[in-house]
Motif scaffolding. Sequence first.
Motif, PDB file in Angstrom:
ATOM      1  N   MET A 235      36.750  38.712  44.527  1.00 51.18           N
ATOM      2  CA  MET A 235      37.807  38.266  45.431  1.00 51.18           C
ATOM      3  C   MET A 235      39.155  38.804  44.978  1.00 51.18           C
ATOM      4  O   MET A 235      39.924  39.339  45.782  1.00 51.18           O
ATOM      5  N   THR A 247      40.883  42.984  52.826  1.00 45.53           N
ATOM      6  CA  THR A 247      40.485  41.635  53.204  1.00 45.53           C
ATOM      7  C   THR A 247      39.975  41.620  54.642  1.00 45.53           C
ATOM      8  O   THR A 247      38.940  41.029  54.951  1.00 45.53           O
ATOM      9  N   LEU A 434      32.896  35.256  50.051  1.00 44.70           N
ATOM     10  CA  LEU A 434      33.881  36.254  49.631  1.00 44.70           C
ATOM     11  C   LEU A 434      34.967  36.432  50.675  1.00 44.70           C
ATOM     12  O   LEU A 434      36.157  36.497  50.355  1.00 44.70           O
ATOM     13  N   SER A 438      38.881  35.385  49.947  1.00 41.98           N
ATOM     14  CA  SER A 438      39.870  36.460  49.892  1.00 41.98           C
ATOM     15  C   SER A 438      41.042  36.167  50.827  1.00 41.98           C
ATOM     16  O   SER A 438      42.203  36.359  50.468  1.00 41.98           O
TER      17      SER A 438
END
Lengths: 659, 102
Positions: A235, A247, A434, A438
Motif C-alpha cells: 500500500m 492508486t 489493497l 491505498s
Amino acid sequence: MKKLFAAITLALTFGAFAYAAEAPKAPAAGTGAPAVAAPATAAAPAVTPAVPADAMKAATPAPSTPEKKTLKANPYVTIPIFLIIIAVTLSVVIWSAKKTKSAADFYTAGGGITGTQNGWAIAGDYMSAASFLGISGMISLYGYDGFMYSVGWLVAYITVLLIVAEPCRNAGKYTLGDILSFRTEPKPVRAVCAISVVAVSTFYLTAQMVGAGKLMQLLLGIPYKWAIVGVGILMVGYVVFGGMTATTWVQIIKAGLLMTGAAVLSVLVGLKAGMSPFQFFNDIATSPNIMEHVQKVVLKDPLPVPGFDYGQRFLEPGLFLKAPLDQISLGMALVLGTAGMPHILMRFFTVPTAQAARKSVIVAMFIIGSFYILTTLLGFGAAIHVTPQGIQAVDKGGNMAAMMLAQKLGGDISPFLGDLLLAFLCAVAFATILAVVSGLVLAASAAIAHDIYVNVIKDGHADQHEQVMAARVTSLCVGAMGIIIGIAAEKQNVAHLVALAFAVASSGNLPVVVLSLFWRKFNTAGVISGLVVGTIASIGLVMVSPNMTYPQKIADDAKKAIVKLEEKQASGAVLAEKELKDLDKAKADFAKNDGGKSFLGLKKPLFTLKNPGIVSIPLGFLAAIFGCLAFPSRRSEEMFDEIYVRQNTGIGMAKAIDH
Amino acid sequence: MADKQYDWGAIARNPKFVELHHKKTVFLFGWWIFSSVYYFLLPIGAAYAPGLFKIQILGRVNFGYLFALSQFFVSWGIAMYYAHVANKDFDRLTRELVDELK
C-alpha cells in the motif's frame, strides 16, 4: 532512482510474503498443504457496522477452541495468482511513478482520468472486503435482511451525484480543505478539516488493516503480523511512488477482478437453478438445511411450529436487523456519510470537468448496484449449496460464505476448478483490501501534506518539488502508522470503526461541505463548530454505545448460562462433554468480567444505538448553523457569489492540467 | 496562474445564471428528497409493516424482495434521468453563460 525504489519495494514485499509463507511451516511441519483453520473470530471489518449483539460477541476474541472444519486454499494455485496481481500492480506503479512529477500529478493524477475510468476507480475505492464477504455471508445466514442491508450502500451515491460531485469538481483542487477554506480564514479551517479527515481515514484504515490481517491469516495461513506488514508495504509502495495515478489503476484493476469473480460465481449459481429465478427462490424456500437453520439457529424453536414455513421465512425481513431505529440511523450515516468520505471526494478532483465527474458517479452506481445484486445471488447460492450449517462451521459470522461457494461450485465441475476459483476469490479479496487502503492513505496524506504542511505551515509557499516530496514523506508516515496501528489492534474489537468513520463523515464533514457550497451566510466559525461538534458527537456517542465491550454484560450473560446449566445438572441430567466445557468457560468468563467496567468506566451503554447518525447528524448541522450565526462574517457572505458561480458553472476552476 | 478576473456578483445576477441556478436547485434537491424518502421506506416498512413485505407476488418472491430490488432500479433511474436533464439543459445553459462572458 524511482526504479530503484520500486525494485526495493518489490523485493521487500516478496521478502515479507516469502517469510510469511515459510513461517507457519515450522509448527505444522509435515502436515502438507497448509490447511487454514478459521478462528471463531469473525474477520472483523468484514462484519458490517450494524452487527447485532450476538454477532458482536463472535467478533470479540474467543478462546481458541479446536475447529471442526477448515477451508483449504491450495497454495500451488493461490500463490501464483497473488504474485501475478502483485506484479501487475507494481508495474502500474513503475509506469505511473514516471508520470508523477507535480503536486497535481500526485494528488489528482493531473486531472487526466476519464469519467469511465474514474467510475471504475470509485467503485474500486468503495467496495471493501466488508461488502464482498460480509454482505454475502449475512445473506447466506439471515436471508432477506442481508439484501436489505446492502441497499443503502448504493442509494448513498444519489447524494454524491446530486449534491457534491460536480460542485466539488468545480470548486475544489486537491482536498476537502480546499473547498472549505475558499471563503473562510484558511489556516484554522484547513487545520480542523485535516484533523477530521485524518480521523475518518484512520478509523476506516484501522478496520481495513485488521480485516486484511485476519483474512490473509484465514486464507493463506500467513501469520497476522506478516500479513499486515505485507499489505502495508504494498500500500505504501503504491501511494508513495505512484500517487493518485497508481492508486486509481489499482482500484480499477480491483473493481474489474471483483466484478469478474462475482459474475462468474453468479452464473454458476444460476446454472444450478436452470437460470430460472422462480426455481432459484423455490430452491431457497424448500431447502431442508435452510429450514432447519432458520428454525433452530435463528428463531430458536426447539421443535418446528406446525404449519410454519421456515423456508419462506428466510426470504422475509426481521431475522437479523431487529432494531429499526438503528437501521434508520445507519441509513442516514450511509446516505450522508458517503458524500463526506474524503477518499471518495478526492476522486472527483481527478477528472477534468464536471461532466466527467457526473459520468463517473453514474458509471460507479451501475457497477456498485450490479455488484450488490450479484451478491444476493452469491449469498442465497451459498445458503443453498454450502448450507448455513456448513458456513457456520467454518466461520460463525459467515464471512467465508462466498469463498466456500466458489470452492463448492468449481469443485462440482472438477477439483482443480474448485481450487482455482477459490484462489481467484482470495486474490480478489486481497486486491480489494489493497485498493481501499491505498485510497485511504492517499486521502489522509493529502490532508496532512497539502492542508497542514503546504498551506498552514508554509503559507502556501512551496515549490512543486517540495510539495511532491512532502506528499511522499507524509504517505510513508501515514502508511507506517497504519501498519503499526493494524498490528496493535489485532485483539481489539474494530467492527464499530467502519460505523464510526461513516458517522464522522456524515455528521462532521458533510454538513459543512453542503453549507459551504449552498448557504450565503456560512463562514469560518460555522465550519469549525460544525466539524468539531459533529466529529466529537459521533465519537462520543460510539464510545458510550453498545459497540464497546462491557465486561459486566459478558459476566451477566455468563451468569445466565451457569444458572441454566447448573439447573440442568441439579435436575439429575448428566451434562454432555461440550456442556461441561461451556460451564467451565462461563464460570471463567464470569470471574474475569464480573464488576468490570467498559473503557469509559461504564457498566452498560448510555446510548442504546450502535449507529449515532440519527443524533449526531442533526447536531453537526445545528452546530454549524449556530456557530456561523453567532459570528457573522461579511467577507464570507460577499464571497458567496464567487463560490456559487464557480461550483455551478466551473468558470475559473483550478485548471485540471495546470501547466 | 493569473486567472482572468471576473465580477462574480454581476455573473450571479445574470438572468441566465439565475435561471440555471433556479432550475438546478429545484431539480437536485427535489430528486434528492424523493430518493431519500423512497429509501427510508425500506427499513421503516420492514420494521413496521412486515405483513406487507411477506405478501408473495411472483411465486416465492415476495413484496419485500421486489421493493428492495426496486431501490436499485429507482436509483439508477434517477441517475440516468439526471444525466439526461443535465446534459441537455444545465450544460447548455452553462455553455451559453460562459460564451456570453467571453
